[in-house]
Design a protein around this motif. Structure first.
Motif, PDB file in Angstrom:
ATOM      1  N   SER A   1      18.711  -0.698  -1.464  1.00  0.00           N
ATOM      2  CA  SER A   1      18.916   0.961  -0.867  1.00  0.00           C
ATOM      3  C   SER A   1      17.728   1.729  -1.289  1.00  0.00           C
ATOM      4  N   ARG A   2      17.095   1.443  -2.420  1.00  0.00           N
ATOM      5  CA  ARG A   2      15.875   2.036  -2.831  1.00  0.00           C
ATOM      6  C   ARG A   2      14.647   1.316  -2.307  1.00  0.00           C
ATOM      7  N   ARG A   3      13.510   2.179  -1.922  1.00  0.00           N
ATOM      8  CA  ARG A   3      12.041   1.513  -1.500  1.00  0.00           C
ATOM      9  C   ARG A   3      11.714   0.535  -2.037  1.00  0.00           C
ATOM     10  N   ILE A   4      10.842  -0.359  -1.745  1.00  0.00           N
ATOM     11  CA  ILE A   4      10.312  -1.361  -2.710  1.00  0.00           C
ATOM     12  C   ILE A   4       8.722  -1.137  -2.884  1.00  0.00           C
ATOM     13  N   ARG A   5       8.101  -1.353  -4.036  1.00  0.00           N
ATOM     14  CA  ARG A   5       6.838  -1.371  -4.442  1.00  0.00           C
ATOM     15  C   ARG A   5       6.234  -2.754  -4.386  1.00  0.00           C
ATOM     16  N   LEU A   6       6.818  -3.750  -4.860  1.00  0.00           N
ATOM     17  CA  LEU A   6       6.213  -4.903  -5.107  1.00  0.00           C
ATOM     18  C   LEU A   6       7.464  -6.116  -4.810  1.00  0.00           C
ATOM     19  N   LEU A   7       6.929  -7.222  -4.150  1.00  0.00           N
ATOM     20  CA  LEU A   7       7.959  -8.177  -3.722  1.00  0.00           C
ATOM     21  C   LEU A   7       7.125  -9.679  -4.153  1.00  0.00           C
ATOM     22  N   GLY A   8       7.807 -10.279  -4.842  1.00  0.00           N
ATOM     23  CA  GLY A   8       7.269 -11.658  -5.155  1.00  0.00           C
ATOM     24  C   GLY A   8       8.470 -12.885  -5.072  1.00  0.00           C
ATOM     25  N   VAL A   9       7.780 -14.054  -5.056  1.00  0.00           N
ATOM     26  CA  VAL A   9       8.597 -15.184  -4.829  1.00  0.00           C
ATOM     27  C   VAL A   9       8.136 -16.304  -5.713  1.00  0.00           C
ATOM     28  N   LYS A  10       9.095 -16.993  -6.488  1.00  0.00           N
ATOM     29  CA  LYS A  10       8.473 -18.033  -7.591  1.00  0.00           C
ATOM     30  C   LYS A  10       9.683 -19.245  -7.415  1.00  0.00           C
ATOM     31  N   VAL A  11       8.736 -20.109  -7.613  1.00  0.00           N
ATOM     32  CA  VAL A  11       9.365 -21.620  -7.921  1.00  0.00           C
ATOM     33  C   VAL A  11       9.306 -22.267  -9.489  1.00  0.00           C
TER      34      VAL A  11
ATOM     35  N   GLU B   1       0.996  -1.287   0.160  1.00  0.00           N
ATOM     36  CA  GLU B   1      -0.113  -0.007  -0.029  1.00  0.00           C
ATOM     37  C   GLU B   1       0.830   1.178   0.103  1.00  0.00           C
ATOM     38  N   ARG B   2       2.005   1.063   0.518  1.00  0.00           N
ATOM     39  CA  ARG B   2       3.052   2.426   0.654  1.00  0.00           C
ATOM     40  C   ARG B   2       4.312   1.552   0.408  1.00  0.00           C
ATOM     41  N   ASP B   3       5.410   2.299  -0.492  1.00  0.00           N
ATOM     42  CA  ASP B   3       6.697   1.842  -0.596  1.00  0.00           C
ATOM     43  C   ASP B   3       7.415   1.561   0.776  1.00  0.00           C
ATOM     44  N   LEU B   4       8.056   0.477   0.713  1.00  0.00           N
ATOM     45  CA  LEU B   4       8.956   0.135   1.851  1.00  0.00           C
ATOM     46  C   LEU B   4      10.086   0.213   1.898  1.00  0.00           C
ATOM     47  N   HIS B   5      10.939   0.274   2.955  1.00  0.00           N
ATOM     48  CA  HIS B   5      12.434   0.323   2.814  1.00  0.00           C
ATOM     49  C   HIS B   5      13.069  -0.905   3.678  1.00  0.00           C
ATOM     50  N   ALA B   6      13.857  -1.514   2.942  1.00  0.00           N
ATOM     51  CA  ALA B   6      14.625  -2.881   3.601  1.00  0.00           C
ATOM     52  C   ALA B   6      15.058  -2.463   5.081  1.00  0.00           C
ATOM     53  N   VAL B   7      15.548  -1.216   5.478  1.00  0.00           N
ATOM     54  CA  VAL B   7      15.886  -1.248   6.744  1.00  0.00           C
ATOM     55  C   VAL B   7      14.707  -0.558   7.729  1.00  0.00           C
ATOM     56  N   ALA B   8      14.271   0.589   7.211  1.00  0.00           N
ATOM     57  CA  ALA B   8      12.904   1.138   8.218  1.00  0.00           C
ATOM     58  C   ALA B   8      11.882   0.259   8.157  1.00  0.00           C
TER      59      ALA B   8
END
Length: 414
Positions: A369-379, A290-297
């Motif tokens: 280092s940039r914020r993330i909008r989408l994250l996916g996992v695939k097999v 819903e909002r861009d996330l940061h790997a650290v924050a």
């Protein structure tokens, strides 16, 4: 051409087993019938009850107080399925177990037994093929069937054959199923939901728009929350409203492919054939934040989402009876640029913990280092589980017979 042939119309059935995993479990433990029941949180294995004496009893004699309750669950697992008694509280497949526990803490909890489910899946599909040979396997608990040229497939719009298949499955397995019979796959899938559980719905061509136009757009598989929200912003809530929008306007709003598809869906059009042999090449799960996330924050939130995605992919593989060799991730940034990474193992897996471990290694190879909008996992590189196990065994035997062969744990794929 005979009069009968001239009256022949396309009839496609969608058959969906009712609460399949839970129903299989209730055959084994009927004392739980009529009670809210959730399957998930792990696999059935020795010690699952925590009491050897209780496990030694015939399953139907295990007292209710011996079973775990959903409210006792702690962990990050997801719901595999739930009985209709649990669904009335809002519990659904792929929901986080902890969330489900808040909705229905009194539900009984059983671990999944995928080997048993696959055995019942093979049995009900064998019964279908005794009556109709054109069947598309859509997973462990659902299929499409082409009734068009099947014996009695045209009688009463397909009702006679649907009843025959439903009865044959019940006699062979003790399980119930629901069927929708319609002019195409899109409509058949919708219709199979209308008289659940244990029902049959026959949709004839002349009834299509009258039946589907009052439905909310989100009822169609392929119109997700984001598309529904965009349609709602345009004042489009139902399929009837969608049908009144010119195709070109939908294309301008949603792009050539999706816009044209939306127009066809609104009018109940679908030309896809029933495919007799179809094996998935990959399985994936992804989420847009819903909002861009940061790997650290936002480390904690990202970690929880990442683990949940891996768990859901593993559950999909287990439910459908597949294992894969290549684990990959997908990251989309706010500028819509995408980064993908993958690792190929020397063996097949459907294990959530291993998928999480390998996907985590993939993620470490991406600049976060940039914020993330989408994250996916695939097999990827999937095989049916038995074939995958046989292939892995053959590879181990080759390695044992040739000590000079070095078995690398994995291979990086950019």
């Amino acid at each position: 051409m005979s009069a009968a042939e001239s009256r022949r119309i396309r009839r496609i059935a969608h058959l969906d087993m009712d609460a399949f995993f839970a129903s299989v479990e209730l055959l084994r433990q009927p004392q739980l019938r009529g009670l809210p029941l959730v399957i998930g949180g792990g696999r059935r294995a020795p010690g699952w009850l925590g009491d050897d004496a209780l496990e030694a009893l015939p399953p139907e004699q295990i007292p209710l107080e011996a079973f775990r309750r959903l409210g006792q669950y702690t962990g990050r697992g997801v719901v595999t399925t739930a009985t209709y008694e649990a669904r009335q509280y809002g519990v659904g497949s792929a929901m986080g177990m902890m969330k489900a526990a808040k909705l229905c803490p009194q539900a009984y909890l059983l671990p999944a037994d995928f080997e048993r489910y696959r055995a019942y899946s093979a049995r009900f599909k064998a019964e279908i093929l005794r009556h109709a040979t054109v069947m598309e396997d859509r997973g462990i608990d659902e299929v499409y069937i082409d009734f068009t040229d099947a014996p009695d497939g045209q009688l009463q719009g397909g009702l006679v054959l649907a009843q025959r298949i439903q009865q044959a499955i019940a006699e062979a397995t003790g399980l119930s199923c629901s069927l929708g019979v319609a002019p195409n796959k899109l409509l058949a899938k919708l219709a199979s939901e209308w008289h659940k559980p244990g029902g049959i719905f026959i949709l004839m061509p002349e009834e299509v728009t009258q039946r589907i136009w009052p439905l909310a757009c989100r009822k169609v598989n392929g119109i997700g929350p984001k598309a529904s929200a965009r349609l709602a912003a345009l004042g489009i809530e139902t399929l009837g409203q969608l049908a009144q929008v010119p195709e070109q306007q939908l294309i301008e709003q949603f792009g050539n492919s999706y816009g044209a598809w939306l127009h066809r869906v609104a009018w109940g059009r679908d030309d896809r054939p029933v495919v007799v042999e179809s094996e998935p090449v990959s399985m994936s799960r992804e989420t847009t934040f819903e909002r861009d996330l940061h790997a650290v924050a936002d480390r904690s939130a990202l970690s929880q989402v990442f683990t949940n995605l891996c768990t859901r992919v593993a559950a999909d593989l287990q439910r459908k009876g597949y294992a894969g060799r290549t684990v990959g991730i997908k990251v989309r940034f706010p500028d819509f640029r995408i980064a993908t990474r993958a690792i190929t193992l020397d063996h097949h897996t459907q294990d959530a913990a291993e998928i999480r471990r390998v996907a985590g290694q993939c993620l470490k190879r991406v600049d976060l280092s940039r914020r993330i909008r989408l994250l996916g996992v695939k097999v990827d590189n999937l095989l049916p589980l038995e074939q995958a196990q046989a292939a892995d065994e053959a590879a181990r035997n080759r390695q044992a017979s040739d000590p000079q062969q070095l078995a690398l744990p994995f291979t990086d794929n950019p």
